[in-house]
Design a protein around this motif. Sequence first.
Motif, PDB file in Angstrom:
ATOM      1  N   THR A 259      44.685  38.350  48.405  1.00 30.52           N
ATOM      2  CA  THR A 259      45.180  39.292  47.401  1.00 30.52           C
ATOM      3  C   THR A 259      44.280  39.281  46.172  1.00 30.52           C
TER       4      THR A 259
ATOM      5  N   ASN B 146      51.395  55.303  42.085  1.00 32.69           N
ATOM      6  CA  ASN B 146      51.458  55.747  43.481  1.00 32.69           C
ATOM      7  C   ASN B 146      50.207  56.526  43.873  1.00 32.69           C
TER       8      ASN B 146
ATOM      9  N   SER C 123      47.471  54.027  44.485  1.00 33.93           N
ATOM     10  CA  SER C 123      47.676  53.346  45.770  1.00 33.93           C
ATOM     11  C   SER C 123      47.194  54.210  46.927  1.00 33.93           C
TER      12      SER C 123
ATOM     13  N   VAL D 231      47.682  46.666  52.051  1.00 32.35           N
ATOM     14  CA  VAL D 231      48.981  47.011  51.461  1.00 32.35           C
ATOM     15  C   VAL D 231      48.843  46.899  49.948  1.00 32.35           C
ATOM     16  N   THR D 232      49.236  47.945  49.238  1.00 32.10           N
ATOM     17  CA  THR D 232      49.185  47.927  47.775  1.00 32.10           C
ATOM     18  C   THR D 232      50.600  47.824  47.216  1.00 32.10           C
ATOM     19  N   SER D 233      50.722  47.139  46.100  1.00 30.95           N
ATOM     20  CA  SER D 233      52.027  46.977  45.460  1.00 30.95           C
ATOM     21  C   SER D 233      51.815  46.710  43.976  1.00 30.95           C
ATOM     22  N   ASN D 234      52.893  46.855  43.221  1.00 31.40           N
ATOM     23  CA  ASN D 234      52.847  46.522  41.797  1.00 31.40           C
ATOM     24  C   ASN D 234      54.234  46.111  41.342  1.00 31.40           C
ATOM     25  N   ASP D 235      54.274  45.273  40.328  1.00 28.25           N
ATOM     26  CA  ASP D 235      55.553  44.866  39.759  1.00 28.25           C
ATOM     27  C   ASP D 235      56.145  46.021  38.958  1.00 28.25           C
ATOM     28  N   GLN D 236      57.448  45.952  38.757  1.00 29.73           N
ATOM     29  CA  GLN D 236      58.121  47.029  38.040  1.00 29.73           C
ATOM     30  C   GLN D 236      57.592  47.140  36.610  1.00 29.73           C
TER      31      GLN D 236
ATOM     32  N   ASN E  65      48.310  45.282  43.025  1.00 29.70           N
ATOM     33  CA  ASN E  65      47.953  44.191  43.935  1.00 29.70           C
ATOM     34  C   ASN E  65      47.425  44.783  45.238  1.00 29.70           C
TER      35      ASN E  65
ATOM     36  N   GLN F  78      46.629  43.717  48.880  1.00 32.52           N
ATOM     37  CA  GLN F  78      46.852  42.646  49.851  1.00 32.52           C
ATOM     38  C   GLN F  78      46.263  43.053  51.197  1.00 32.52           C
TER      39      GLN F  78
END
Length: 254
Positions: free
Chosen positions: A50, A79, A82, A112-117, A123, A125
Amino acid sequence: MQNSQTVISIFDILKIIKKNIWIILAIVIVTFVAVFTITNFILTPQYKATNQILVVQNTNKADSNVQNSEVQANLQMVNTYSAMIKSPLVLDKVSEKLRGQYSTNELSKKIVTSNDQNSQVLNIQVQDESQAMAAKIANETASAFKENLPVIMKDKSVTVMSQAKVLKNAHPVFPNKTMFYFLSLVAGLVLSGLFCFLREILDTTVKTEDQIMEKLGLPVLGTISKIPDNSVKNRPKYEAMNKTHTEAKPVYEK
């Protein structure tokens, strides 16, 4: 009445378990061994790497209201970022840097992409059979996205917050051996329990006096207990007969 029925049902369950304890243990052991074999020798371990990137807007304005509006705009664009990371525009260059080892579609499935609220940090991954390759894909993806985003959005820039690293003694994220072993024990207990209870339910033979009264509605007048063979052989009468028969000698007529 309800309490007595509950006690009887629990007693029956314990009786079934005691009667089939070896079958239960055998099914649990076979299930665990099967899962252990699949987990350690068939499934391919997957490692995860990551890194983190931050997309900001290039501006020299010091107005706090403007900065707050820019932050909100960037949050709404997460979004979009991403989707851009997994787009052919970015992944084609990653595939080129990897010398075609993975195609664009294969890379898209690994990322895989993500982010905290309420966070602008993204991120990235990546999962792969090799931890080193997973880290390389994550870092190359962040680098390609950093190069291409200003071309599409000239007022945006990308900062790499942290790069993916190869860790010593890294554990694979798949398969989760602890979870698999626990589930195998649970599955073994459930399967063995179902097998034993179905075996008892489908068994229509009569084994007790209560079953005769319950199924036929007839009173039990008497019972004949089973006489073990050892008890018969140990009786003095039969011992004497056996001794006489053994010591008797045949008589031959001349």
